[in-house]
Scaffold this motif. Sequence first.
Motif, PDB file in Angstrom:
ATOM      1  N   ALA A  62      -1.723   4.033  12.637  1.00  0.00           N
ATOM      2  CA  ALA A  62      -0.681   4.446  11.664  1.00  0.00           C
ATOM      3  C   ALA A  62      -0.415   2.651  10.403  1.00  0.00           C
ATOM      4  CB  ALA A  62       0.711   4.454  11.584  1.00  0.00           C
ATOM      5  N   PHE A  63      -1.088   1.718  11.345  1.00  0.00           N
ATOM      6  CA  PHE A  63      -0.600   0.004  10.726  1.00  0.00           C
ATOM      7  C   PHE A  63      -0.993  -0.751   9.913  1.00  0.00           C
ATOM      8  CE2 PHE A  63       3.642   1.331  12.910  1.00  0.00           C
ATOM      9  CZ  PHE A  63       3.472   1.997  13.918  1.00  0.00           C
ATOM     10  N   GLN A  64      -2.742   0.397  10.214  1.00  0.00           N
ATOM     11  CA  GLN A  64      -3.741  -1.042   9.433  1.00  0.00           C
ATOM     12  C   GLN A  64      -3.650  -0.273   8.342  1.00  0.00           C
ATOM     13  OE1 GLN A  64      -6.523  -1.873  11.640  1.00  0.00           O
ATOM     14  NE2 GLN A  64      -7.311  -3.196   9.844  1.00  0.00           N
ATOM     15  N   GLY A  65      -4.203  -1.974   7.225  1.00  0.00           N
ATOM     16  CA  GLY A  65      -3.915  -2.142   6.490  1.00  0.00           C
ATOM     17  C   GLY A  65      -2.402  -2.210   5.606  1.00  0.00           C
ATOM     18  N   ARG A  66      -1.585  -1.789   6.259  1.00  0.00           N
ATOM     19  CA  ARG A  66      -0.235  -1.828   6.025  1.00  0.00           C
ATOM     20  C   ARG A  66       0.512  -3.055   6.928  1.00  0.00           C
ATOM     21  NH1 ARG A  66       4.372   1.429   5.937  1.00  0.00           N
ATOM     22  NH2 ARG A  66       3.420   2.161   8.426  1.00  0.00           N
ATOM     23  N   PHE A  67       0.334  -3.601   7.760  1.00  0.00           N
ATOM     24  CA  PHE A  67       1.130  -4.616   8.585  1.00  0.00           C
ATOM     25  C   PHE A  67       0.102  -5.340   8.595  1.00  0.00           C
ATOM     26  CE2 PHE A  67       4.420  -2.313  11.036  1.00  0.00           C
ATOM     27  CZ  PHE A  67       5.134  -1.911   9.937  1.00  0.00           C
ATOM     28  N   THR A  68       0.509  -6.092   8.917  1.00  0.00           N
ATOM     29  CA  THR A  68      -0.690  -8.254   9.463  1.00  0.00           C
ATOM     30  C   THR A  68       0.141  -8.553  10.236  1.00  0.00           C
ATOM     31  OG1 THR A  68      -1.285  -8.022   7.080  1.00  0.00           O
ATOM     32  CG2 THR A  68      -1.689 -10.246   7.742  1.00  0.00           C
ATOM     33  N   ILE A  69       0.071  -8.688  11.297  1.00  0.00           N
ATOM     34  CA  ILE A  69      -0.225  -9.708  12.530  1.00  0.00           C
ATOM     35  C   ILE A  69      -0.195 -10.767  12.800  1.00  0.00           C
ATOM     36  CG2 ILE A  69      -1.750  -8.845  13.968  1.00  0.00           C
ATOM     37  CD1 ILE A  69       0.558  -9.469  16.327  1.00  0.00           C
ATOM     38  N   SER A  70      -0.380 -12.094  12.537  1.00  0.00           N
ATOM     39  CA  SER A  70      -0.551 -13.247  12.665  1.00  0.00           C
ATOM     40  C   SER A  70       0.178 -14.174  14.335  1.00  0.00           C
ATOM     41  CB  SER A  70      -0.546 -13.460  11.399  1.00  0.00           C
ATOM     42  OG  SER A  70       0.997 -13.956  10.653  1.00  0.00           O
ATOM     43  N   ARG A  71      -0.103 -15.425  13.501  1.00  0.00           N
ATOM     44  CA  ARG A  71      -0.023 -16.245  14.875  1.00  0.00           C
ATOM     45  C   ARG A  71      -0.018 -18.141  14.379  1.00  0.00           C
ATOM     46  NH1 ARG A  71      -2.522 -14.669  20.908  1.00  0.00           N
ATOM     47  NH2 ARG A  71      -1.049 -16.661  20.620  1.00  0.00           N
ATOM     48  N   ASP A  72       0.792 -18.768  14.964  1.00  0.00           N
ATOM     49  CA  ASP A  72       0.863 -19.964  14.641  1.00  0.00           C
ATOM     50  C   ASP A  72       1.222 -20.636  16.008  1.00  0.00           C
ATOM     51  OD1 ASP A  72       1.633 -23.020  13.899  1.00  0.00           O
ATOM     52  OD2 ASP A  72       2.459 -22.358  11.745  1.00  0.00           O
ATOM     53  N   ASN A  73      -0.440 -20.810  16.430  1.00  0.00           N
ATOM     54  CA  ASN A  73       0.516 -21.545  18.111  1.00  0.00           C
ATOM     55  C   ASN A  73       0.372 -23.124  17.442  1.00  0.00           C
ATOM     56  OD1 ASN A  73      -1.182 -19.888  19.389  1.00  0.00           O
ATOM     57  ND2 ASN A  73      -3.533 -20.592  18.692  1.00  0.00           N
ATOM     58  N   ASP A  74       0.915 -23.724  16.609  1.00  0.00           N
ATOM     59  CA  ASP A  74       1.247 -24.546  16.522  1.00  0.00           C
ATOM     60  C   ASP A  74       3.260 -24.272  16.850  1.00  0.00           C
ATOM     61  OD1 ASP A  74      -1.380 -26.471  14.251  1.00  0.00           O
ATOM     62  OD2 ASP A  74      -1.216 -26.475  16.322  1.00  0.00           O
ATOM     63  N   LYS A  75       3.180 -23.728  15.690  1.00  0.00           N
ATOM     64  CA  LYS A  75       4.427 -23.585  15.574  1.00  0.00           C
ATOM     65  C   LYS A  75       4.713 -21.991  16.673  1.00  0.00           C
ATOM     66  CE  LYS A  75       4.842 -24.422  11.006  1.00  0.00           C
ATOM     67  NZ  LYS A  75       5.637 -23.596   9.651  1.00  0.00           N
ATOM     68  N   SER A  76       4.118 -22.094  17.671  1.00  0.00           N
ATOM     69  CA  SER A  76       4.399 -21.274  18.678  1.00  0.00           C
ATOM     70  C   SER A  76       5.076 -19.672  17.951  1.00  0.00           C
ATOM     71  CB  SER A  76       4.995 -21.767  19.992  1.00  0.00           C
ATOM     72  OG  SER A  76       4.430 -22.888  20.515  1.00  0.00           O
ATOM     73  N   THR A  77       4.674 -19.350  17.361  1.00  0.00           N
ATOM     74  CA  THR A  77       5.285 -17.795  16.441  1.00  0.00           C
ATOM     75  C   THR A  77       4.673 -17.308  16.148  1.00  0.00           C
ATOM     76  OG1 THR A  77       7.084 -20.001  15.652  1.00  0.00           O
ATOM     77  CG2 THR A  77       6.929 -17.393  14.580  1.00  0.00           C
ATOM     78  N   LEU A  78       4.582 -15.636  16.571  1.00  0.00           N
ATOM     79  CA  LEU A  78       3.860 -15.116  16.251  1.00  0.00           C
ATOM     80  C   LEU A  78       4.723 -13.938  15.135  1.00  0.00           C
ATOM     81  CD1 LEU A  78       1.482 -12.744  17.258  1.00  0.00           C
ATOM     82  CD2 LEU A  78       3.261 -11.596  18.954  1.00  0.00           C
ATOM     83  N   TYR A  79       3.918 -13.266  14.000  1.00  0.00           N
ATOM     84  CA  TYR A  79       4.549 -12.854  12.937  1.00  0.00           C
ATOM     85  C   TYR A  79       4.074 -11.290  12.715  1.00  0.00           C
ATOM     86  CZ  TYR A  79       5.764 -17.626  11.285  1.00  0.00           C
ATOM     87  OH  TYR A  79       5.533 -19.118  11.830  1.00  0.00           O
ATOM     88  N   LEU A  80       4.840 -10.466  12.073  1.00  0.00           N
ATOM     89  CA  LEU A  80       4.301  -9.227  12.058  1.00  0.00           C
ATOM     90  C   LEU A  80       4.573  -8.964   9.955  1.00  0.00           C
ATOM     91  CD1 LEU A  80       2.884  -6.630  12.352  1.00  0.00           C
ATOM     92  CD2 LEU A  80       5.335  -5.284  13.210  1.00  0.00           C
ATOM     93  N   GLU A  81       3.845  -9.324   9.528  1.00  0.00           N
ATOM     94  CA  GLU A  81       3.754  -8.669   8.255  1.00  0.00           C
ATOM     95  C   GLU A  81       3.882  -7.103   7.712  1.00  0.00           C
ATOM     96  OE1 GLU A  81       1.605 -10.487   5.157  1.00  0.00           O
ATOM     97  OE2 GLU A  81       2.549  -9.975   3.630  1.00  0.00           O
ATOM     98  N   MET A  82       5.239  -6.722   7.238  1.00  0.00           N
ATOM     99  CA  MET A  82       5.240  -5.347   7.179  1.00  0.00           C
ATOM    100  C   MET A  82       4.950  -5.222   5.847  1.00  0.00           C
ATOM    101  SD  MET A  82       7.336  -4.336  10.242  1.00  0.00           S
ATOM    102  CE  MET A  82       8.836  -5.385   9.630  1.00  0.00           C
ATOM    103  N   ARG A  83       4.196  -4.239   5.151  1.00  0.00           N
ATOM    104  CA  ARG A  83       4.286  -3.731   3.947  1.00  0.00           C
ATOM    105  C   ARG A  83       4.373  -1.903   3.458  1.00  0.00           C
ATOM    106  NH1 ARG A  83       0.392  -7.091   4.597  1.00  0.00           N
ATOM    107  NH2 ARG A  83      -1.349  -5.311   4.500  1.00  0.00           N
ATOM    108  N   SER A  84       4.971  -1.879   2.747  1.00  0.00           N
ATOM    109  CA  SER A  84       4.682  -0.187   1.822  1.00  0.00           C
ATOM    110  C   SER A  84       5.714  -0.091   3.119  1.00  0.00           C
ATOM    111  CB  SER A  84       3.674   0.053   1.713  1.00  0.00           C
ATOM    112  OG  SER A  84       2.870  -0.716   0.683  1.00  0.00           O
ATOM    113  N   LEU A  85       7.209   0.026   3.304  1.00  0.00           N
ATOM    114  CA  LEU A  85       7.632   0.711   4.200  1.00  0.00           C
ATOM    115  C   LEU A  85       8.045   1.995   4.200  1.00  0.00           C
ATOM    116  CD1 LEU A  85       9.630  -2.406   5.567  1.00  0.00           C
ATOM    117  CD2 LEU A  85       7.619  -1.402   7.036  1.00  0.00           C
ATOM    118  N   THR A  86       8.110   2.981   5.131  1.00  0.00           N
ATOM    119  CA  THR A  86       8.607   3.715   5.407  1.00  0.00           C
ATOM    120  C   THR A  86       9.680   4.236   6.051  1.00  0.00           C
ATOM    121  OG1 THR A  86       7.175   4.957   6.236  1.00  0.00           O
ATOM    122  CG2 THR A  86       6.452   4.858   4.271  1.00  0.00           C
ATOM    123  N   LEU A  87      10.952   5.850   5.753  1.00  0.00           N
ATOM    124  CA  LEU A  87      11.598   6.004   6.292  1.00  0.00           C
ATOM    125  C   LEU A  87      11.237   5.861   8.135  1.00  0.00           C
ATOM    126  CD1 LEU A  87      13.398   8.709   4.455  1.00  0.00           C
ATOM    127  CD2 LEU A  87      13.915   6.184   4.452  1.00  0.00           C
TER     128      LEU A  87
END
Length: 127
Positions: A62-87
Amino acid sequence: QIQLVESGGGVVPAGGSLTISCTPSGRTFSGVPMGWFRQAPGKERQFVAAISESGATYYGGAFQGRFTISRDNDKSTLYLEMRSLTLEDTATYYCAAPRFRFYNSMFYYQARQYDYWGQGTRVTVSS
């Protein structure tokens, strides 16, 4: 003490975008996968996305193409970018990580394979 701390949740209008983050402490997770799961009220925990230590990504259907996961190992941080959000995206989003690398790609999708969990960050999509 090993902790995963999510941040960035909040209220966002339908159709909007939001990026949430996860910062670990107590150990480095740069050598293991990390993932995002979510749980809406009254529903089971759902796999959203995961990323391997080398950057390979895995998404729930359900999330392919709408959400993007990424990580910054230097900052030891994980991200989740979410677009076109619905209820239906309203949920608590959890960051998770295993103790060791996965040697079976199916493990990325399975909550029981993750050993460490954050407390969650609440995302509310408003109409």
